[in-house]
Design a protein around this motif. Structure first.
Motif, PDB file in Angstrom:
ATOM      1  N   SER A   1       0.733  -1.417   0.222  1.00 36.19           N
ATOM      2  CA  SER A   1      -0.001   0.010  -0.297  1.00 36.19           C
ATOM      3  C   SER A   1       1.049   1.419  -0.089  1.00 36.19           C
ATOM      4  O   SER A   1       2.014   1.109   0.206  1.00 36.19           O
ATOM      5  N   ALA A   2       0.491   2.158  -0.951  1.00 38.00           N
ATOM      6  CA  ALA A   2       1.173   3.213  -0.592  1.00 38.00           C
ATOM      7  C   ALA A   2       0.224   4.664  -0.429  1.00 38.00           C
ATOM      8  O   ALA A   2      -0.814   5.119  -1.520  1.00 38.00           O
ATOM      9  N   ASP A   3       1.127   5.385  -0.298  1.00 38.01           N
ATOM     10  CA  ASP A   3       0.342   6.996  -0.697  1.00 38.01           C
ATOM     11  C   ASP A   3       1.091   8.260  -0.918  1.00 38.01           C
ATOM     12  O   ASP A   3       2.782   7.708  -1.195  1.00 38.01           O
ATOM     13  N   ARG A   4       1.378   9.416  -1.192  1.00 42.70           N
ATOM     14  CA  ARG A   4       2.917   9.891  -1.579  1.00 42.70           C
ATOM     15  C   ARG A   4       3.710   9.997  -0.785  1.00 42.70           C
ATOM     16  O   ARG A   4       4.620  10.462  -0.979  1.00 42.70           O
ATOM     17  N   GLN A   5       2.996   9.881   0.379  1.00 40.02           N
ATOM     18  CA  GLN A   5       4.250  10.050   2.019  1.00 40.02           C
ATOM     19  C   GLN A   5       5.353   8.718   1.814  1.00 40.02           C
ATOM     20  O   GLN A   5       6.024   8.652   2.221  1.00 40.02           O
ATOM     21  N   GLU A   6       4.673   7.847   1.748  1.00 37.30           N
ATOM     22  CA  GLU A   6       4.993   6.239   2.075  1.00 37.30           C
ATOM     23  C   GLU A   6       4.478   4.622   1.658  1.00 37.30           C
ATOM     24  O   GLU A   6       3.581   5.308   0.764  1.00 37.30           O
ATOM     25  N   VAL A   7       5.675   4.194   1.906  1.00 31.30           N
ATOM     26  CA  VAL A   7       5.125   2.360   0.813  1.00 31.30           C
ATOM     27  C   VAL A   7       5.945   1.294   2.427  1.00 31.30           C
ATOM     28  O   VAL A   7       6.483   1.160   2.752  1.00 31.30           O
ATOM     29  N   GLN A   8       4.554   0.920   2.293  1.00 32.56           N
ATOM     30  CA  GLN A   8       4.356  -0.156   3.261  1.00 32.56           C
ATOM     31  C   GLN A   8       4.289  -1.430   2.748  1.00 32.56           C
ATOM     32  O   GLN A   8       3.193  -1.986   1.443  1.00 32.56           O
ATOM     33  N   ALA A   9       5.344  -2.117   2.262  1.00 32.50           N
ATOM     34  CA  ALA A   9       4.971  -3.433   1.571  1.00 32.50           C
ATOM     35  C   ALA A   9       4.787  -4.321   2.381  1.00 32.50           C
ATOM     36  O   ALA A   9       6.443  -5.277   3.522  1.00 32.50           O
ATOM     37  N   TYR A  10       4.684  -6.055   2.520  1.00 40.64           N
ATOM     38  CA  TYR A  10       4.469  -6.777   2.385  1.00 40.64           C
ATOM     39  C   TYR A  10       5.213  -7.585   2.138  1.00 40.64           C
ATOM     40  O   TYR A  10       4.251  -8.560   0.935  1.00 40.64           O
ATOM     41  N   LEU A  11       6.068  -8.839   2.046  1.00 36.02           N
ATOM     42  CA  LEU A  11       6.631  -9.219   0.718  1.00 36.02           C
ATOM     43  C   LEU A  11       6.191 -10.931   1.887  1.00 36.02           C
ATOM     44  O   LEU A  11       7.157 -11.034   2.608  1.00 36.02           O
ATOM     45  N   ARG A  12       6.198 -11.635   0.788  1.00 32.62           N
ATOM     46  CA  ARG A  12       5.780 -13.072   1.398  1.00 32.62           C
ATOM     47  C   ARG A  12       7.032 -14.628   1.738  1.00 32.62           C
ATOM     48  O   ARG A  12       7.637 -14.858   2.053  1.00 32.62           O
ATOM     49  N   ASP A  13       7.769 -13.630  -0.004  1.00 28.68           N
ATOM     50  CA  ASP A  13       8.522 -14.213  -0.286  1.00 28.68           C
ATOM     51  C   ASP A  13      10.460 -14.050   0.101  1.00 28.68           C
ATOM     52  O   ASP A  13      10.370 -13.021  -1.377  1.00 28.68           O
ATOM     53  N   GLY A  14      10.828 -13.712   0.691  1.00 28.51           N
ATOM     54  CA  GLY A  14      12.194 -12.616   0.222  1.00 28.51           C
ATOM     55  C   GLY A  14      13.632 -13.301  -0.626  1.00 28.51           C
ATOM     56  O   GLY A  14      13.724 -12.620  -1.356  1.00 28.51           O
ATOM     57  N   ASP A  15      12.964 -14.690  -1.288  1.00 27.51           N
ATOM     58  CA  ASP A  15      13.600 -14.374  -2.149  1.00 27.51           C
ATOM     59  C   ASP A  15      13.595 -13.875  -3.433  1.00 27.51           C
ATOM     60  O   ASP A  15      13.968 -13.475  -4.754  1.00 27.51           O
ATOM     61  N   LEU A  16      12.165 -12.931  -3.334  1.00 25.00           N
ATOM     62  CA  LEU A  16      11.814 -12.340  -4.558  1.00 25.00           C
ATOM     63  C   LEU A  16      11.743 -10.727  -4.143  1.00 25.00           C
ATOM     64  O   LEU A  16      11.649  -9.446  -5.488  1.00 25.00           O
ATOM     65  N   ALA A  17      11.748 -10.400  -3.389  1.00 29.68           N
ATOM     66  CA  ALA A  17      12.462  -9.180  -2.219  1.00 29.68           C
ATOM     67  C   ALA A  17      13.584  -8.539  -3.677  1.00 29.68           C
ATOM     68  O   ALA A  17      14.399  -9.461  -3.175  1.00 29.68           O
ATOM     69  N   PRO A  18      13.704  -7.030  -3.548  1.00 29.27           N
ATOM     70  CA  PRO A  18      14.116  -6.415  -4.039  1.00 29.27           C
ATOM     71  C   PRO A  18      15.312  -6.367  -3.262  1.00 29.27           C
ATOM     72  O   PRO A  18      14.960  -6.491  -2.496  1.00 29.27           O
ATOM     73  N   ALA A  19      16.732  -5.587  -3.628  1.00 28.75           N
ATOM     74  CA  ALA A  19      17.952  -5.106  -2.862  1.00 28.75           C
ATOM     75  C   ALA A  19      16.783  -4.540  -2.019  1.00 28.75           C
ATOM     76  O   ALA A  19      16.741  -3.153  -2.641  1.00 28.75           O
ATOM     77  N   GLY A  20      17.454  -4.017  -0.905  1.00 28.01           N
ATOM     78  CA  GLY A  20      16.473  -2.863  -0.037  1.00 28.01           C
ATOM     79  C   GLY A  20      15.863  -3.265   1.125  1.00 28.01           C
ATOM     80  O   GLY A  20      14.880  -2.747   1.585  1.00 28.01           O
ATOM     81  N   TYR A  21      15.014  -4.478   0.061  1.00 34.36           N
ATOM     82  CA  TYR A  21      13.326  -6.006   0.371  1.00 34.36           C
ATOM     83  C   TYR A  21      14.046  -6.506   1.119  1.00 34.36           C
ATOM     84  O   TYR A  21      14.579  -7.461   0.694  1.00 34.36           O
ATOM     85  N   THR A  22      12.906  -7.254   2.548  1.00 37.51           N
ATOM     86  CA  THR A  22      12.833  -8.200   2.740  1.00 37.51           C
ATOM     87  C   THR A  22      12.063  -9.110   3.061  1.00 37.51           C
ATOM     88  O   THR A  22      10.696  -8.419   3.146  1.00 37.51           O
ATOM     89  N   ALA A  23      11.898 -10.236   3.515  1.00 40.51           N
ATOM     90  CA  ALA A  23      10.632 -11.003   4.007  1.00 40.51           C
ATOM     91  C   ALA A  23       9.837 -10.290   4.497  1.00 40.51           C
ATOM     92  O   ALA A  23      10.115  -9.471   5.324  1.00 40.51           O
ATOM     93  N   GLY A  24       8.435  -9.884   4.754  1.00 38.35           N
ATOM     94  CA  GLY A  24       7.224  -9.733   5.107  1.00 38.35           C
ATOM     95  C   GLY A  24       7.388  -7.853   5.270  1.00 38.35           C
ATOM     96  O   GLY A  24       7.352  -7.643   4.260  1.00 38.35           O
ATOM     97  N   TRP A  25       7.370  -7.102   6.673  1.00 41.24           N
ATOM     98  CA  TRP A  25       7.061  -5.624   6.828  1.00 41.24           C
ATOM     99  C   TRP A  25       7.943  -4.650   5.887  1.00 41.24           C
ATOM    100  O   TRP A  25       9.636  -5.431   6.532  1.00 41.24           O
ATOM    101  N   ASN A  26       7.960  -4.346   4.842  1.00 38.81           N
ATOM    102  CA  ASN A  26       9.082  -2.773   4.596  1.00 38.81           C
ATOM    103  C   ASN A  26       8.092  -1.716   4.732  1.00 38.81           C
ATOM    104  O   ASN A  26       7.508  -1.585   3.974  1.00 38.81           O
ATOM    105  N   VAL A  27       9.170  -0.806   4.994  1.00 33.90           N
ATOM    106  CA  VAL A  27       8.754   0.478   4.764  1.00 33.90           C
ATOM    107  C   VAL A  27       9.167   1.663   3.962  1.00 33.90           C
ATOM    108  O   VAL A  27      10.922   1.745   4.928  1.00 33.90           O
ATOM    109  N   LYS A  28       9.143   2.080   3.777  1.00 27.65           N
ATOM    110  CA  LYS A  28      10.242   3.212   2.658  1.00 27.65           C
ATOM    111  C   LYS A  28       9.678   4.410   2.900  1.00 27.65           C
ATOM    112  O   LYS A  28       8.023   4.748   2.828  1.00 27.65           O
ATOM    113  N   TYR A  29      10.081   5.479   3.175  1.00 27.78           N
ATOM    114  CA  TYR A  29       9.445   6.692   3.179  1.00 27.78           C
ATOM    115  C   TYR A  29      10.065   7.569   2.198  1.00 27.78           C
ATOM    116  O   TYR A  29      11.089   7.830   1.019  1.00 27.78           O
ATOM    117  N   THR A  30       8.716   8.663   1.399  1.00 27.88           N
ATOM    118  CA  THR A  30       9.126   9.293   0.994  1.00 27.88           C
ATOM    119  C   THR A  30      10.677  10.283   0.268  1.00 27.88           C
ATOM    120  O   THR A  30      11.733  10.319  -0.333  1.00 27.88           O
TER     121      THR A  30
END
Lengths: 382, 300
Positions: A252-281
């Motif tokens: 989920s994302a709005d203009r301030q932040e991205v919250q990503a829940y990823l089930r599979d760590g192997d599919l996660a791009p660099a900087g992301y892991t399995a489970g919750w990830n939060v990135k700010y603007t």
């Protein structure tokens, strides 16, 4: 140095003049508006050459490109004139109210080798661009459903009449608000094939909609729901939110932040892991050379200028991309205007006077069957 | 309307100024957090309690927008002069979203008309076929300033700011005269120092210098990660080292992207910053920011 003219000095137009005029590779050689008062003030105090007529500006301002920010219903004819004069075009959103015109103009621009862009600035918001990167990288597997929302405090009471209050002129929350999240849905998940359950509803407006709700059917069994309300005082300003479900997670994302829940760590791009990830603007946003009201407005202008300089026809938000969103809007309009298909409530109700018992249930089932068949026939026609 | 309290010249700004974003659901990091703050500060007494905490920690300057609710804070301070003998306001105008939402409905002129105390003024000017005289523009600008300043009557307002959306819009347009009109009116009518909030300090400073507006008060983002510092972090550092202006650093924590101690240490290392404006929602946070500033920015 490219020479740019701007037409339409409303809220978006003024901000475009400011941003374009501050661009180091641009010379503004004309600004144009039908409101003499505003035009004369700007001419007098900024020294920018002014025109009260678009044709005159095209003829005399020696332009390479135009920025068109007039009321939406005027986009089509003005864009055509500009393209026929050999000018690159940046047009405000929505592109054209008639999607056939959008496609024609996209083809015309392409045939003449002209650079085009439409002001869907959300594609230049760091957080929404990050969502695109995640989806394309397969971080949440196969996308199944999207929820696209926008709420804001624009029309909070009955009001006077301007082009923005008239649907035929491209006013209303569908063209003004819904177009943005729709454009993001199309960016993430492709073309809309069908709209169902569409509601264009006034809250306070007399001649247009203040709320939009619709279910969209896209390719590969992807669905999306759109929920828009610009009569929502609880919001300080327009706030847009996108939620995407996939087989391997949710973003989920709005203009301030991205919250990503990823089930599979192997599919996660660099900087992301399995489970919750939060990135700010703050970490998702690139600096711009000049800031007026959000990096995205400057970034989209810079992208257009760079593409014009390079003669690059492909690019984020070119006319072809904007035509996809125009078609989505048209599907919603047609669906909302269609004869509603209703299930006969009395036939389904066990407590209803007639019909009763098994016979009643059978009659109810037949009614639903007819309704569903009629619905599919309709959908097939679109 | 003129401030009744004398402003000493030259006026020294406090090192720490208290901002108001947190009170109005503005959070550049998270919309959820912004909403939580909007809920918490719905009752003006919650706002006043935090302002009291800041005041009691020795942060006496409130840099605020001209949001309607600030008028309630003004009323409270006016009614309790003994509680707030040092209280100083730095108003920043206009409250931009008020205009932005009105512009979507009514266009730029309609929005201005809506907030003019006397809409007839603009009507008359717009009906006129004559080209526009400077006094018309001056008239409109000064009426708008006066209407925004009403709520601060009788309070100390030694610096009056033009908000960044307006500053940066005018800056891009090249509407330089507006800065001069603002400067003249703020000095003449309010005996105050004009201040400018911007995201484009290098470009703005060039324009203000060209206009002869010397040593201007400029409030802009100055933070270790370069967040919203258009012109680049090195460009800002060079300006601070070599040019004459009264710098106020805002967004020093970059909306929480930088840990507090690291953020304050970096800002305090930059030359010639006069003040830092910060927001906080609790006395503990106010006190810890104050402590950090005292630690890294010892009084000369």
């Amino acid at each position: 140095m490219i020479r740019v003219g701007l037409v339409g000095l409303g809220k978006m137009g003024l901000s475009h003049v400011s941003i374009v005029n501050a661009h180091p590779d641009v010379q503004v050689t004309g600004i144009c508006d039908a409101t003499g008062y505003l035009l004369s003030v700007l001419g007098k105090y900024t020294g920018l050459p002014t025109y009260d007529d678009f044709d005159k500006m095209i003829a005399k301002a020696d332009l390479d490109a135009v920025v068109i920010a007039t009321p939406s219903a005027m986009h089509g004819p003005m864009v055509r004139k500009a393209l026929e004069a050999g000018l690159h075009v940046f047009c405000e959103k929505p592109f054209c109210l008639d999607p056939e015109e959008s496609e024609e103009l996209a083809a015309l621009a392409r045939s003449r080798g002209l650079v085009t862009q439409v002001g869907y600035h959300y594609r230049y918001v760091g957080a929404f661009a990050e969502v695109k990167r995640l989806v394309d990288a397969g971080a949440i597997g196969k996308v199944t459903h999207l929820l696209a929302e926008a709420y804001g405090p624009v029309v909070l009471k009955p009001q006077g009449s301007t082009w923005r209050t008239k649907k035929t002129l491209g006013g209303g929350s569908l063209y003004d608000y819904a177009a943005h999240p729709l454009n993001l849905v199309n960016w993430y998940a492709g073309e809309t094939r069908r709209a169902g359950g569409s509601v264009l509803k006034p809250v306070f407006s007399r001649e247009t909609d203040d709320e939009v709700f619709s279910t969209l059917f896209l390719d590969d069994d992807v669905t999306a729901q759109l929920s828009i309300n610009w009569s929502d005082e609880s919001q300080r300003k327009m706030s847009t939110k996108i939620t995407i479900w996939g087989t391997q997670g949710r973003i989920s994302a709005d203009r301030q932040e991205v919250q990503a829940y990823l089930r599979d760590g192997d599919l996660a791009p660099a900087g992301y892991t399995a489970g919750w990830n939060v990135k700010y603007t703050t970490e998702l946003t690139d600096e711009v050379w000049f800031y007026v009201r959000g990096e995205e407005y400057s970034a989209q202008v810079d992208a257009f200028v760079s593409r014009v300089e390079a003669g690059k026809l492909e690019g984020r938000n070119n006319f072809d991309a904007a035509a996809v969103t125009d078609r989505s809007i048209a599907l919603i309009v047609a669906d909302a205007a269609g004869t509603p298909t209703q299930v006969n409530a009395a036939a389904l109700s066990p407590s209803g006077a007639e019909p009763e018992g098994l016979a009643g249930v059978a009659a109810g089932a037949r009614t639903i069957g007819r309704s569903v068949r009629s619905l599919f026939r309709k959908a097939g026609r679109r | 309307m003129t401030s009744t309290l004398e402003t000493p010249k030259p006026f020294t700004m406090d090192r720490l100024l208290f901002g108001d974003n947190q009170f109005f659901g503005v959070n550049h990091m998270s919309e959820e957090k912004a909403r939580a703050q909007a809920m918490r500060f719905q009752d003006i007494s919650a706002v006043q309690a935090v302002l009291d905490a800041a005041y009691d920690e020795g942060v006496h300057t409130f840099m605020c927008t001209t949001h309607d609710r600030i008028a309630l804070v003004c009323d409270h301070v006016r009614a309790n002069p003994d509680r707030y003998p040092e209280m100083t306001f730095f108003p920043g105008m206009p409250y931009a979203h008020k205009y932005a939402n009105a512009m979507t409905e009514d266009g730029p002129l309609g929005a201005i008309k809506r907030f003019l105390p006397d809409g007839g003024f603009l009507d008359a000017a717009m009906r006129g076929t004559r080209s526009l005289a400077r006094k018309d523009i001056e008239g409109i600008v000064t009426l708008l300033i006066d209407s925004e300043m009403k709520m601060f009557a009788g309070l100390r307002t030694p610096v009056i700011f033009l908000q960044n959306v307006v500053v940066d819009l005018l800056l891009g347009l090249g509407f330089d005269d507006a800065f001069r009109i603002f400067d003249e009116h703020v000095r003449g009518r309010y005996g105050a120092e004009p201040g400018y909030i911007t995201m484009n300090t290098p470009k703005l400073l060039d324009v203000l210098e060209r206009l002869g507006l010397e040593n201007p008060v400029i409030c802009s983002n100055i933070n270790k990660v370069g967040f919203r510092m258009s012109g680049g972090i090195e460009g800002y550092q060079q300006l601070l080292a070599t040019r004459q202006f009264r710098a106020i650093a805002m967004s020093v924590f970059a909306s929480g992207a930088i840990p507090p101690a690291e953020a304050i240490e970096w800002v305090c290392e930059q030359p010639n910053i006069e003040s830092i404006v910060f927001g906080a929602s609790s006395r503990a946070n106010i006190a810890s920011t104050k402590r950090l500033v005292d630690q890294y920015w010892p009084t000369a």
